[in-house]
Motif scaffolding. Structure first.
Motif, PDB file in Angstrom:
ATOM      1  N   SER A   1       9.716  -6.683 -11.142  1.00 18.41           N
ATOM      2  CA  SER A   1       9.562  -5.229 -11.101  1.00 18.41           C
ATOM      3  C   SER A   1       8.935  -4.777  -9.788  1.00 18.41           C
ATOM      4  O   SER A   1       9.338  -3.770  -9.205  1.00 18.41           O
ATOM      5  CB  SER A   1       8.705  -4.769 -12.288  1.00 18.41           C
ATOM      6  OG  SER A   1       9.326  -5.077 -13.515  1.00 18.41           O
ATOM      7  N   ARG A   2       7.955  -5.531  -9.309  1.00 12.25           N
ATOM      8  CA  ARG A   2       7.321  -5.153  -8.040  1.00 12.25           C
ATOM      9  C   ARG A   2       8.271  -5.360  -6.865  1.00 12.25           C
ATOM     10  O   ARG A   2       8.295  -4.562  -5.927  1.00 12.25           O
ATOM     11  CB  ARG A   2       6.059  -5.991  -7.836  1.00 12.25           C
ATOM     12  CG  ARG A   2       5.007  -5.845  -8.924  1.00 12.25           C
ATOM     13  CD  ARG A   2       4.389  -4.441  -8.976  1.00 12.25           C
ATOM     14  NE  ARG A   2       5.239  -3.440  -9.612  1.00 12.25           N
ATOM     15  CZ  ARG A   2       5.402  -3.333 -10.931  1.00 12.25           C
ATOM     16  NH1 ARG A   2       4.810  -4.154 -11.759  1.00 12.25           N
ATOM     17  NH2 ARG A   2       6.169  -2.380 -11.423  1.00 12.25           N
TER      18      ARG A   2
ATOM     19  N   ASP B   1      10.672  -2.519  -6.850  1.00 11.16           N
ATOM     20  CA  ASP B   1      10.032  -1.296  -6.339  1.00 11.16           C
ATOM     21  C   ASP B   1      10.028  -1.267  -4.819  1.00 11.16           C
ATOM     22  O   ASP B   1      10.181  -0.200  -4.212  1.00 11.16           O
ATOM     23  CB  ASP B   1       8.597  -1.194  -6.870  1.00 11.16           C
ATOM     24  CG  ASP B   1       8.544  -0.920  -8.363  1.00 11.16           C
ATOM     25  OD1 ASP B   1       9.555  -0.428  -8.903  1.00 11.16           O
ATOM     26  OD2 ASP B   1       7.499  -1.211  -8.984  1.00 11.16           O
ATOM     27  N   ILE B   2       9.853  -2.432  -4.202  1.00 12.63           N
ATOM     28  CA  ILE B   2       9.866  -2.496  -2.738  1.00 12.63           C
ATOM     29  C   ILE B   2      11.235  -2.095  -2.206  1.00 12.63           C
ATOM     30  O   ILE B   2      11.361  -1.312  -1.251  1.00 12.63           O
ATOM     31  CB  ILE B   2       9.485  -3.905  -2.262  1.00 12.63           C
ATOM     32  CG1 ILE B   2       8.027  -4.207  -2.629  1.00 12.63           C
ATOM     33  CG2 ILE B   2       9.697  -4.046  -0.757  1.00 12.63           C
ATOM     34  CD1 ILE B   2       7.602  -5.627  -2.326  1.00 12.63           C
TER      35      ILE B   2
ATOM     36  N   PHE C   1      13.478  -0.292  -3.763  1.00 10.85           N
ATOM     37  CA  PHE C   1      13.721   1.117  -4.059  1.00 10.85           C
ATOM     38  C   PHE C   1      13.078   2.026  -3.012  1.00 10.85           C
ATOM     39  O   PHE C   1      13.542   3.152  -2.789  1.00 10.85           O
ATOM     40  CB  PHE C   1      13.168   1.477  -5.447  1.00 10.85           C
ATOM     41  CG  PHE C   1      14.132   1.218  -6.568  1.00 10.85           C
ATOM     42  CD1 PHE C   1      15.378   1.820  -6.589  1.00 10.85           C
ATOM     43  CD2 PHE C   1      13.782   0.353  -7.596  1.00 10.85           C
ATOM     44  CE1 PHE C   1      16.265   1.574  -7.618  1.00 10.85           C
ATOM     45  CE2 PHE C   1      14.668   0.104  -8.633  1.00 10.85           C
ATOM     46  CZ  PHE C   1      15.913   0.714  -8.646  1.00 10.85           C
ATOM     47  N   GLY C   2      12.017   1.549  -2.377  1.00 11.25           N
ATOM     48  CA  GLY C   2      11.339   2.362  -1.385  1.00 11.25           C
ATOM     49  C   GLY C   2      12.001   2.366  -0.020  1.00 11.25           C
ATOM     50  O   GLY C   2      11.557   3.098   0.878  1.00 11.25           O
TER      51      GLY C   2
ATOM     52  N   PRO D   1      18.673  -3.815  -7.280  1.00 10.09           N
ATOM     53  CA  PRO D   1      17.552  -3.360  -8.113  1.00 10.09           C
ATOM     54  C   PRO D   1      17.938  -2.333  -9.177  1.00 10.09           C
ATOM     55  O   PRO D   1      17.402  -2.352 -10.285  1.00 10.09           O
ATOM     56  CB  PRO D   1      16.577  -2.750  -7.085  1.00 10.09           C
ATOM     57  CG  PRO D   1      16.889  -3.431  -5.809  1.00 10.09           C
ATOM     58  CD  PRO D   1      18.361  -3.639  -5.844  1.00 10.09           C
ATOM     59  N   GLN D   2      18.877  -1.447  -8.863  1.00 11.42           N
ATOM     60  CA  GLN D   2      19.282  -0.448  -9.859  1.00 11.42           C
ATOM     61  C   GLN D   2      19.922  -1.110 -11.076  1.00 11.42           C
ATOM     62  O   GLN D   2      19.566  -0.801 -12.226  1.00 11.42           O
ATOM     63  CB  GLN D   2      20.258   0.548  -9.228  1.00 11.42           C
ATOM     64  CG  GLN D   2      20.770   1.595 -10.209  1.00 11.42           C
ATOM     65  CD  GLN D   2      21.858   2.460  -9.617  1.00 11.42           C
ATOM     66  OE1 GLN D   2      22.393   2.147  -8.543  1.00 11.42           O
ATOM     67  NE2 GLN D   2      22.196   3.535 -10.288  1.00 11.42           N
TER      68      GLN D   2
ATOM     69  N   ARG E   1      17.338  -3.008 -13.203  1.00 13.16           N
ATOM     70  CA  ARG E   1      16.578  -2.170 -14.145  1.00 13.16           C
ATOM     71  C   ARG E   1      17.388  -1.913 -15.415  1.00 13.16           C
ATOM     72  O   ARG E   1      16.856  -1.954 -16.539  1.00 13.16           O
ATOM     73  CB  ARG E   1      16.223  -0.853 -13.466  1.00 13.16           C
ATOM     74  CG  ARG E   1      15.150  -0.966 -12.384  1.00 13.16           C
ATOM     75  CD  ARG E   1      13.769  -1.045 -13.002  1.00 13.16           C
ATOM     76  NE  ARG E   1      12.718  -1.150 -11.998  1.00 13.16           N
ATOM     77  CZ  ARG E   1      12.121  -0.111 -11.434  1.00 13.16           C
ATOM     78  NH1 ARG E   1      12.481   1.118 -11.765  1.00 13.16           N
ATOM     79  NH2 ARG E   1      11.155  -0.288 -10.542  1.00 13.16           N
TER      80      ARG E   1
END
Length: 325
Positions: free
Chosen positions: A160-161, A164-165, A167-168, A200-201, A204
């Motif tokens: 998850s982390r 998030d990276i 996604f940023g 990442p999408q 999720r």
């Protein structure tokens, strides 16, 4: 010789018990008819999620139109010579920016290349990037997200982390930075970049689907009976969690095609001599006032392709999501 009577008919007139027997006889007669409640017709058979979805898709005009259009686009991407026999790299500067002519319905670009031929041949690069990037992102995201959702714990927190990276990272800015140092003229650097920022999408979505599926009673029963983690994941969880991933991947395919064209327009995606709609749109932007046909046809082909895949994804989503019926 005494007359023989049917025992069922003899029981029918006898009070409450006879009435019950008569009702049982009528129920048996209803079950024996093909149109009865327990008939053996196709409508009486329970359909699975996939067969029910296919049953609905076949009656959805949006799905039919988009599927036929995608089949046509894939066909010309594989064999562009079916409808365009010319060479997309053969140019004549004497015909620079000329309009429609016999045998050249879309006119010519700045270099004197046939716009029709380049538009047809440009489907190969764009669809190849979209399909390969979607398959790569779907496989990577599904595996990582599925494992994180099934096992949880530190693996889930770590993934998850990391997601998030990614996604940023702004996708256009990331493309300008990463692809600007690549000198290859093939489609694979662009495919790799889209997979890198696209998984990442889907991860999720896969994670949430697996978490929901593993809480079902049949998974808990399999666990109680001693089924291994691999068996539960492959036989019980994955088949019931893959539908949302397919929907998201189908819609993302059209988005990835548009992303490839955007990166090529900015000069960091596909590069000549590769024929791409994004490259042609970039070349036509400088001459849009004098020769608008140079921009109209590749941009129109790109828009139709992206729209077809998005429409297909919407139709698949409606068919696989029971809440939307």
């Amino acid at each position: 010789m005494p007359e023989q009577h049917d025992p069922k008919q003899a029981m029918a007139p006898t009070g409450g018990g006879g009435a019950m027997d008569l009702a049982m006889n009528e129920a048996e007669s209803l079950q024996s008819t093909p149109g009865g409640p327990a008939g053996t017709g196709a409508e009486a058979k329970a359909r699975s999620l996939w067969s029910d979805a296919w049953h609905q898709l076949r009656r959805n005009p949006i799905f039919i139109v988009s599927a036929l259009l995608i089949v046509f686009l894939v066909l010309i991407a594989i064999w562009p010579q079916l409808i365009a026999s010319g060479d997309p790299l053969k140019c004549d500067l004497a015909k620079s920016e000329e309009g429609s002519a016999p045998g050249h319905p879309f006119g010519f670009d700045t270099q004197g290349c046939d716009v029709y031929t380049r538009t047809v041949h440009g489907a190969r690069a764009s669809i190849t990037v979209g399909v390969c990037a979607t398959v790569g992102a779907a496989l990577l995201g599904s595996v990582l997200g599925g494992l994180a959702g099934f096992f949880g714990g530190w693996w889930d927190a770590l993934l998850s982390r990391i997601a998030d990276i990614f996604f940023g990272i702004p996708i256009i800015l990331g493309g300008l930075v990463l692809l600007s140092v690549v000198t290859s003229t093939t489609v694979w650097p662009v495919v790799g970049f889209i997979v890198l920022l696209g998984w990442p999408q889907i991860s999720r979505i896969a994670r949430g689907s697996v978490i929901t599926a593993k809480q079902n009673d049949y998974v808990q029963a399999a666990r109680a009976l001693g089924a291994s983690n691999s068996r539960m994941l492959l036989r019980h969880v994955t088949p019931n969690a893959v539908a949302p991933v397919i929907v998201v991947a189908t819609i993302a395919l059209g988005t990835y095609i548009a992303l490839e064209a955007t990166l090529s327009f900015l000069g960091v995606g596909l590069r000549p001599p590769t024929v791409s709609w994004g490259i042609d749109i970039s070349n036509a932007a400088q001459s849009i006032r004098n020769a608008p046909h140079m921009l109209l046809w590749p941009a129109g082909a790109l828009s139709i392709t992206v729209l077809a895949f998005i429409m297909l994804g919407d139709a698949v989503r409606d068919a696989l999501d029971p809440k939307l019926r």
